[in-house]
Scaffold this active site. Structure first.
Site, mmCIF file in Angstrom:
data_model
loop_
_atom_site.group_PDB
_atom_site.id
_atom_site.type_symbol
_atom_site.label_atom_id
_atom_site.label_comp_id
_atom_site.label_asym_id
_atom_site.label_seq_id
_atom_site.Cartn_x
_atom_site.Cartn_y
_atom_site.Cartn_z
ATOM 1 N N LYS A 32 1.110 -1.339 0.153
ATOM 2 C CA LYS A 32 -0.123 -0.010 -0.169
ATOM 3 C C LYS A 32 0.836 0.795 -0.289
ATOM 4 O O LYS A 32 0.365 2.132 -1.067
ATOM 5 C CB LYS A 32 -1.153 -0.189 1.583
ATOM 6 N N THR A 33 2.414 1.299 0.860
ATOM 7 C CA THR A 33 3.033 2.610 0.535
ATOM 8 C C THR A 33 3.523 2.429 -1.329
ATOM 9 O O THR A 33 3.108 4.121 -1.262
ATOM 10 C CB THR A 33 3.780 2.147 1.315
ATOM 11 N N ASP A 209 -3.492 7.815 5.132
ATOM 12 C CA ASP A 209 -2.883 6.479 5.183
ATOM 13 C C ASP A 209 -3.083 5.809 6.997
ATOM 14 O O ASP A 209 -3.587 6.816 7.772
ATOM 15 C CB ASP A 209 -1.430 6.877 5.218
ATOM 16 N N GLU A 210 -2.705 4.105 6.892
ATOM 17 C CA GLU A 210 -3.512 3.444 7.607
ATOM 18 C C GLU A 210 -4.609 4.095 8.593
ATOM 19 O O GLU A 210 -5.014 4.370 10.189
ATOM 20 C CB GLU A 210 -2.215 4.339 8.817
ATOM 21 N N GLN A 240 -6.076 -5.592 10.601
ATOM 22 C CA GLN A 240 -4.869 -4.514 11.314
ATOM 23 C C GLN A 240 -5.011 -3.341 12.375
ATOM 24 O O GLN A 240 -4.586 -2.938 12.775
ATOM 25 C CB GLN A 240 -3.594 -4.104 10.337
ATOM 26 N N ARG A 600 4.273 -11.049 9.665
ATOM 27 C CA ARG A 600 5.529 -10.449 9.572
ATOM 28 C C ARG A 600 5.930 -10.873 8.517
ATOM 29 O O ARG A 600 7.275 -10.975 8.597
ATOM 30 C CB ARG A 600 5.748 -9.394 10.949
#
Length: 662
Positions: A32-33, A209-210, A240, A600
């Site tokens: 997504k970044t 973002d986030e 998340q 992760r």
């Protein structure tokens, strides 16, 4: 500028939709970044002015990285782009408009320590019994009240007058606290329509973002600014969302859908990080959460290695297993330490792991908490040991000179410093000079306290010189200091904290004893022990960078990171899900936390669940986490300590290492 050729179809769609509201549900590891970078770049390519774009995120580092990524793609200087945290954006508005609320533009911003000091001053103004108030807890309550996370109801009402007085003090000091940066910004925008209209025209394109980590107040800012032009793009993943304890509300996604019904919704489900086995486990786990947007992570990569689950007998065995596993994989798979992530639910689980790393000479860094050796109570005892080894160590002597409290005040300490400077001697030498002739130095009042300090140090220096075992000397030192009594006095309102801190002291003393009894310890003396722990008590921000050290981290702090191999420790009931979270009805958030931990891992996931674990000063029986039963059969295999590297394998490893160094 043909930016979209770099992306797959869904990412291209996300980056290419410039106008109108857009909800991007970006699964773990979905890149997504990269989407955010190319989306902003695509806006600029379509003629949107930099000054019209507002990009909001949650850390200054993330904001800087966002700008750098866009700059690397576009080659533009980006002087007009606003990319910042929510709080920094609040500061920007308040510096321009806070005068409308009766403040001056040169207002101060108070952190938590400042906030608690102001609450203390407010309590004094109201003549409240300050000894009975826990200002940290009251500060947390005021934060929750101010941001709308808690109402004025029940027992909270007892503190309402103090809250109002606290607010009056802030205004008198021309100061705001951290929460005000959001709350007062909302007031400016809601109470002054002309100002709101100005900012709406300034920022026509808003990106967040986030988004799953935004609070209700932060979303109000987004909605206020974006509801006119409706060019709002939010990127997040409700699976998340793990920060409800600091105000995050993943249901903002639902509110966004309500407030922007014409939105386009794009799901990014392709994962570029993990193997198929890891994703299958993560998908199966998170599917048990009912309150979520359905999505299914997938990868174009391979199936990958099996997920391993081991059941060590104790937390000490768990720590040794983790250290041995890392050591073996670095040699066998040619991995560097920075490619390993050791994740825990709470920072209280790190001590035995740190001890094992120390024993195996494995370099590591601690994220999301304090290293065991840097915890104040442990550092206090280490400082005493350092002074026993070297009385002229002024840094460590200053740390312990009034710990526990001895009544050595600032004036006495300043006089001692002045004397040491005038004689070009150490602080300890100055203390001895005062003890010999307190009248001549004008320090009669503090002489008895200095006698007590020096007596403690000299008594235990003699024990070391006489050959007494270091662990026995250290235990005697802790007893003579009455460190337990000191902790009880310091934490009168919460003996649990005192008990936890003293348990850390006990663990540290046990650690010394185990080191002494280890047959591989050639020199069990004080100097050797202090040299041994220097590696982990020295500055962790060295030149090795992330490549040179294992990342020992809480799961919360590991969000956004990735590792070739993840070792997830303490996968036990009452740890994950945490007992306190279950009491608060946060089972689904705990499952999301476990999901974050699993995702992760890039190539390998290894989990451990102890049969017994030391909690405080007791050994308790443990049960595996109920989340393990939610993972599909066949994905998880029983693990064991990796086979030791044989001599020939070790020889090849070191030969390869030498060749890289030539």
């Amino acid at each position: 500028m043909n930016l979209l050729q770099h992306l797959n179809d869904r990412q291209a769609e996300a980056a290419g939709t410039v106008h109108g509201p857009l909800l991007i549900i970006a699964g773990a590891g979905s890149g997504k970044t990269r989407v955010i970078t190319y989306r902003i770049a695509h806006m600029l390519a379509e003629g949107v002015r930099q000054s019209e774009i507002l990009a909001l995120t949650f850390t200054n580092k993330a904001a800087r990285e966002m700008v750098e990524r866009v700059r690397s793609v576009t080659g533009a200087k980006l002087a007009g782009l606003t990319a910042s945290t929510f709080h920094a954006f609040g500061v920007k508005i308040l510096r321009e408009r806070i005068g409308l609320l009766g403040y001056r533009e040169n207002f101060s911003i108070y952190d938590q320590v400042d906030r608690n000091d102001v609450i203390r001053e407010a309590a004094r103004s109201l003549a409240l019994p300050r000894d009975s108030l826990d200002f940290s807890k009251i500060g947390a309550l005021f934060s929750a009240i101010k941001t709308g996370r808690l109402p004025w109801a029940g027992g909270n009402l007892d503190h309402r007058s103090l809250y109002l007085e606290y607010q009056e003090h802030l205004k008198a000091y021309n100061a705001v606290d951290f929460d005000d940066l959001i709350v007062l910004t909302i007031r400016v925008l809601e109470e002054f329509p002309g100002v709101l209209e100005e900012y709406r025209e300034r920022y026509r394109y808003i990106m967040v973002d986030e988004f799953q980590d935004t609070s209700l107040s932060q979303y109000r800012i987004v909605r206020l600014l974006g509801e006119k032009h409706r060019n709002v793009c939010v990127v997040g993943d409700d699976d998340q969302s793990i920060y409800s304890w600091r105000g995050a509300n993943y249901q903002n996604i639902v509110f966004f859908e309500r407030d922007f019904p014409e939105r386009a919704e794009i799901k990014l489900e392709q994962n570029y990080r993990s193997t198929r086995r890891i994703l299958d486990a993560a998908n199966a786990l998170i599917a048990h959460n009912k309150d979520r947007k359905p999505k299914e992570l997938w990868t174009g990569g391979g199936e990958g290695k099996a997920i391993e689950l081991s059941y060590p007998e104790s937390d000490a065995d768990e720590a040794r297993f983790i250290a041995e596993t890392i050591r073996t994989h670095t040699m066998r798979d040619k991995l560097v330490y920075g490619q390993f992530g050791v994740l825990v639910r709470t920072n209280s689980l790190t001590a035995p792991i740190e001890e094992a790393f120390l024993s195996e000479n494995i370099p590591y860094r601690v994220s999301g908490g304090t290293s065991f050796f840097q915890r104040k109570e442990v550092k206090d005892i280490i400082s005493y040991l350092r002074v026993l080894a070297n009385r002229d160590d002024d840094v460590n002597l200053l740390r312990i000179i009034n710990t526990p409290r001895r009544g050595i005040g600032r004036r006495t300490l300043q006089q001692l410093r002045d004397l040491a400077e005038s004689r070009s001697c150490s602080l300890f030498a100055a203390i001895e000079a005062v003890r010999r002739a307190p009248e001549s130095q004008g320090l009669q009042k503090g002489a008895a306290d200095l006698d007590e300090l020096v007596g403690t140090i000299e008594t235990h220096r003699e024990l070391i010189r006489s050959g007494r075992r270091l662990s026995e000397t250290a235990r005697s030192l802790v007893t003579s200091l009455d460190y337990w009594g000191y902790l009880v006095a310091e934490y009168q309102k919460n003996e649990r904290i005192a008990t936890w801190k003293f348990a850390n002291i006990t663990r540290f003393l046990d650690m010394i004893e185990r080191w002494e009894n280890d047959p591989d310890t050639e020199d069990p003396g004080l100097f050797a022990f202090l040299s041994r722990i220097t590696l982990v008590t020295s500055d962790e921000d060295d030149d090795d960078g992330e490549k040179g050290k294992v990342n020992l981290s809480t799961i919360h702090a590991a969000k956004g990171l990735e590792f070739e191999i993840v070792l997830l420790a303490g996968v036990e009931d009452a740890i994950i899900p945490h007992a306190r979270a279950l009491e608060e009805g946060s089972l689904e958030e705990e499952r999301r936390l476990f999901y974050v931990a699993i995702t992760r891992a890039k190539q390998k996931l290894i989990m451990t669940s102890c049969r017994k674990r030391r909690v405080m000063r007791e050994t308790v029986e443990c049960s595996p986490s109920p989340f393990l039963a939610e993972l599909p059969e066949g994905l998880v295999e029983s693990g064991a300590a990796p086979a030791e590297v044989d001599a020939e394998e070790a020889r090849r490893y070191f030969e390869a290492l030498k060749s890289r160094l030539k």
